[in-house]
Design a protein around this motif. Structure first.
Motif, PDB file in Angstrom:
ATOM      1  N   GLY A  43       0.973   3.335   3.549  1.00 15.07           N
ATOM      2  CA  GLY A  43       1.040   4.704   3.049  1.00 15.07           C
ATOM      3  C   GLY A  43       2.030   5.556   3.815  1.00 15.07           C
ATOM      4  N   ASN A  44       1.969   5.502   5.133  1.00 11.57           N
ATOM      5  CA  ASN A  44       2.899   6.296   5.939  1.00 11.57           C
ATOM      6  C   ASN A  44       4.328   5.773   5.824  1.00 11.57           C
ATOM      7  OD1 ASN A  44       1.374   8.443   7.634  1.00 11.57           O
ATOM      8  ND2 ASN A  44       0.084   6.638   7.818  1.00 11.57           N
ATOM      9  N   SER A  45       4.485   4.457   5.671  1.00 16.53           N
ATOM     10  CA  SER A  45       5.822   3.885   5.492  1.00 16.53           C
ATOM     11  C   SER A  45       6.443   4.363   4.184  1.00 16.53           C
ATOM     12  CB  SER A  45       5.753   2.356   5.497  1.00 16.53           C
ATOM     13  OG  SER A  45       5.277   1.867   6.721  1.00 16.53           O
ATOM     14  N   VAL A  46       5.638   4.400   3.135  1.00 17.54           N
ATOM     15  CA  VAL A  46       6.130   4.867   1.839  1.00 17.54           C
ATOM     16  C   VAL A  46       6.549   6.329   1.920  1.00 17.54           C
ATOM     17  CG1 VAL A  46       5.439   5.397  -0.536  1.00 17.54           C
ATOM     18  CG2 VAL A  46       4.847   3.187   0.470  1.00 17.54           C
ATOM     19  N   ILE A  47       5.720   7.153   2.569  1.00 14.24           N
ATOM     20  CA  ILE A  47       6.046   8.574   2.722  1.00 14.24           C
ATOM     21  C   ILE A  47       7.388   8.729   3.446  1.00 14.24           C
ATOM     22  CG2 ILE A  47       5.375  10.703   3.908  1.00 14.24           C
ATOM     23  CD1 ILE A  47       3.673  10.240   1.499  1.00 14.24           C
ATOM     24  N   LEU A  48       7.563   8.017   4.544  1.00 18.34           N
ATOM     25  CA  LEU A  48       8.806   8.119   5.313  1.00 18.34           C
ATOM     26  C   LEU A  48      10.007   7.613   4.508  1.00 18.34           C
ATOM     27  CD1 LEU A  48       7.540   6.929   8.817  1.00 18.34           C
ATOM     28  CD2 LEU A  48       8.345   9.217   8.226  1.00 18.34           C
ATOM     29  N   PHE A  49       9.825   6.518   3.801  1.00 16.69           N
ATOM     30  CA  PHE A  49      10.924   5.945   3.010  1.00 16.69           C
ATOM     31  C   PHE A  49      11.341   6.890   1.889  1.00 16.69           C
ATOM     32  CE2 PHE A  49      12.286   3.505  -0.724  1.00 16.69           C
ATOM     33  CZ  PHE A  49      13.420   2.892  -0.209  1.00 16.69           C
ATOM     34  N   ILE A  50      10.377   7.444   1.170  1.00 18.28           N
ATOM     35  CA  ILE A  50      10.674   8.330   0.046  1.00 18.28           C
ATOM     36  C   ILE A  50      11.368   9.592   0.524  1.00 18.28           C
ATOM     37  CG2 ILE A  50       9.647   9.763  -1.753  1.00 18.28           C
ATOM     38  CD1 ILE A  50       9.646   6.789  -2.406  1.00 18.28           C
ATOM     39  N   ILE A  51      10.866  10.183   1.601  1.00 17.96           N
ATOM     40  CA  ILE A  51      11.471  11.417   2.118  1.00 17.96           C
ATOM     41  C   ILE A  51      12.886  11.152   2.633  1.00 17.96           C
ATOM     42  CG2 ILE A  51      11.303  13.182   3.927  1.00 17.96           C
ATOM     43  CD1 ILE A  51       8.259  13.021   3.643  1.00 17.96           C
ATOM     44  N   LYS A  52      13.084  10.017   3.275  1.00 19.28           N
ATOM     45  CA  LYS A  52      14.410   9.699   3.834  1.00 19.28           C
ATOM     46  C   LYS A  52      15.439   9.436   2.745  1.00 19.28           C
ATOM     47  CE  LYS A  52      16.720   6.620   7.130  1.00 19.28           C
ATOM     48  NZ  LYS A  52      17.879   6.326   6.249  1.00 19.28           N
ATOM     49  N   LEU A 288      -4.979   7.449   7.555  1.00 15.66           N
ATOM     50  CA  LEU A 288      -5.296   6.855   6.253  1.00 15.66           C
ATOM     51  C   LEU A 288      -5.202   7.875   5.132  1.00 15.66           C
ATOM     52  CD1 LEU A 288      -6.492   4.524   4.475  1.00 15.66           C
ATOM     53  CD2 LEU A 288      -8.754   5.448   5.072  1.00 15.66           C
ATOM     54  N   MET A 289      -5.754   9.072   5.360  1.00 20.93           N
ATOM     55  CA  MET A 289      -5.901  10.045   4.286  1.00 20.93           C
ATOM     56  C   MET A 289      -4.706  10.972   4.107  1.00 20.93           C
ATOM     57  SD  MET A 289      -8.666   9.251   2.860  1.00 20.93           S
ATOM     58  CE  MET A 289      -8.665  10.637   1.728  1.00 20.93           C
ATOM     59  N   ASN A 290      -3.951  11.249   5.183  1.00 21.02           N
ATOM     60  CA  ASN A 290      -2.822  12.185   5.047  1.00 21.02           C
ATOM     61  C   ASN A 290      -1.824  11.771   3.961  1.00 21.02           C
ATOM     62  OD1 ASN A 290      -3.797  13.975   6.953  1.00 21.02           O
ATOM     63  ND2 ASN A 290      -2.622  13.106   8.645  1.00 21.02           N
ATOM     64  N   PRO A 291      -1.356  10.504   3.936  1.00 27.58           N
ATOM     65  CA  PRO A 291      -0.432  10.119   2.859  1.00 27.58           C
ATOM     66  C   PRO A 291      -1.056  10.238   1.474  1.00 27.58           C
ATOM     67  CG  PRO A 291      -0.429   8.483   4.618  1.00 27.58           C
ATOM     68  CD  PRO A 291      -1.585   9.395   4.877  1.00 27.58           C
ATOM     69  N   ILE A 292      -2.346   9.910   1.372  1.00 33.70           N
ATOM     70  CA  ILE A 292      -3.025   9.982   0.074  1.00 33.70           C
ATOM     71  C   ILE A 292      -3.138  11.423  -0.398  1.00 33.70           C
ATOM     72  CG2 ILE A 292      -5.204   9.533  -1.135  1.00 33.70           C
ATOM     73  CD1 ILE A 292      -5.624   7.149   0.768  1.00 33.70           C
ATOM     74  N   VAL A 293      -3.571  12.311   0.502  1.00 32.98           N
ATOM     75  CA  VAL A 293      -3.752  13.720   0.140  1.00 32.98           C
ATOM     76  C   VAL A 293      -2.435  14.339  -0.290  1.00 32.98           C
ATOM     77  CG1 VAL A 293      -4.279  16.007   1.071  1.00 32.98           C
ATOM     78  CG2 VAL A 293      -5.808  14.092   1.553  1.00 32.98           C
ATOM     79  N   TYR A 294      -1.380  14.114   0.485  1.00 29.47           N
ATOM     80  CA  TYR A 294      -0.084  14.720   0.155  1.00 29.47           C
ATOM     81  C   TYR A 294       0.529  14.097  -1.088  1.00 29.47           C
ATOM     82  CZ  TYR A 294       0.303  17.858   4.097  1.00 29.47           C
ATOM     83  OH  TYR A 294       0.101  18.906   4.965  1.00 29.47           O
ATOM     84  N   SER A 295       0.310  12.816  -1.314  1.00 29.51           N
ATOM     85  CA  SER A 295       0.838  12.175  -2.516  1.00 29.51           C
ATOM     86  C   SER A 295       0.152  12.703  -3.768  1.00 29.51           C
ATOM     87  CB  SER A 295       0.650  10.651  -2.431  1.00 29.51           C
ATOM     88  OG  SER A 295       1.342  10.124  -1.333  1.00 29.51           O
TER      89      SER A 295
END
Length: 311
Positions: A43-52, A288-295
């Motif tokens: 989840g955190n990897s996806v967030i970082l990849f998408i933002i970058k 665990l939840m931060n990427p889910i909540v923001y997504s």
């Protein structure tokens, strides 16, 4: 004689604790823990990849979110070896220096995460209360400087913990309450006066978590005041909706943090299991939840993730 004492000191081992009384279930308990770690890392990897990779997301709110994701990564890396070591291999021993290194990273990263949540509150405050100056206030250079200041604050505040603990001799049963090392847990095993550690621990809590949570509260009071002055009911709800994901992240971080601090200060026999569970919630649930909540709550981020995986 001093050399003998130093050798004895360096050979001290601490014993970590899984879920006391449930050792026969540890292998089964490891399954949800592995699942949580995998989901958190992905989840955190996806967030970082998408933002970058998406220039449209190179905005202050998403930059702060990427900082939060990096901090969560650090917490996961700092705790994975010992937690999974206990549940998968019953590896409970941890050396003195390894324990001190782990507690330093856990405390510094937790304080940095608190700072990131404060910066995200400041971002929402500027976006709602002073939108015309949003871009001029939160420039990339200023964001980098604020992030660096808070990272240095977290490191500087946590650095004395292992230094203070290294002064002590440990002659009791060196069994810790958690599957990882915490300053407030280790200091209770010392055979010395821990008054300085107790006072410094209280000071750092007030200076970081206490101050950050107070400033976050004041930011939302100002946001609420501004929002309530908006005549349009639709615009009012739209403005508040931009804060929901951040408020969820704040509650996910501070609620177990406060609960864990309280149970360590006022521990009794009936609260031991609660203390262990809060310890896991404190470290595992926010990443665990931060990427889910923001997504879920961020329309732009959700749309970009959907485009990336559904083609």
């Amino acid at each position: 004689m001093s050399a003998v004492n130093d050798t004895k000191f360096k050979s001290v081992m601490f014993f970590l604790t899984g879920i006391a009384g449930q050792e026969y279930l540890h292998l089964w308990i490891s399954i949800p823990f592995c699942f949580i770690y995998v989901i958190s890392i992905v989840g955190n990897s996806v967030i970082l990849f998408i933002i970058k990779t998406d220039p449209n997301l190179h905005e202050p709110m998403y930059i702060f979110l990427s900082m939060l994701a990096v901090t969560d990564f650090g917490l996961l890396i700092a705790t994975i070896p010992t937690i999974l070591g206990i549940f998968l291999f019953n590896s409970r021993e941890i050396s003195l220096n390894a324990c001190f290194a782990q507690l330093f990273f856990i405390h510094s990263l937790a304080k940095i995460e608190s700072s990131m949540l404060l910066l995200m509150a400041f971002d929402r405050f500027i976006a709602i209360c002073n939108p015309l100056r949003y871009a001029s206030i939160l420039t990339p250079q200023r964001i980098a400087k604020m992030g660096l200041v808070f990272v240095l604050r977290g490191v500087a505040v946590a650095l004395p913990f292992p230094i203070l603990l290294k002064r002590f001799r440990y002659c009791r049963a060196n069994v810790l309450s958690h599957s990882y090392c915490l300053h407030q847990d280790v200091m209770k095993l010392a055979c010395s006066d821990i008054t300085i550690n107790y006072i410094y621990g209280l000071f750092t809590t007030l200076f970081t978590f206490g101050l950050d949570s107070l400033l976050i509260f004041l930011s939302y009071m100002m946001i609420l005041k501004t929002v309530l002055s908006i005549a349009s009911h639709t615009e009012c709800l739209r403005a508040l909706n931009t804060c929901v994901s951040h408020l969820c992240a704040v509650l996910l971080f501070y609620t177990p943090n406060i609960g864990l601090a309280v149970t360590h200060r006022f521990r009794n026999g009936s609260s031991h299991l609660l203390q262990i569970l809060l310890g896991y919630v404190y470290l595992l649930v926010p990443p665990l939840m931060n990427p889910i909540v923001y997504s879920v709550k961020s329309k732009h981020l959700r749309a970009r993730i959907t485009r990336a995986f559904v083609k």
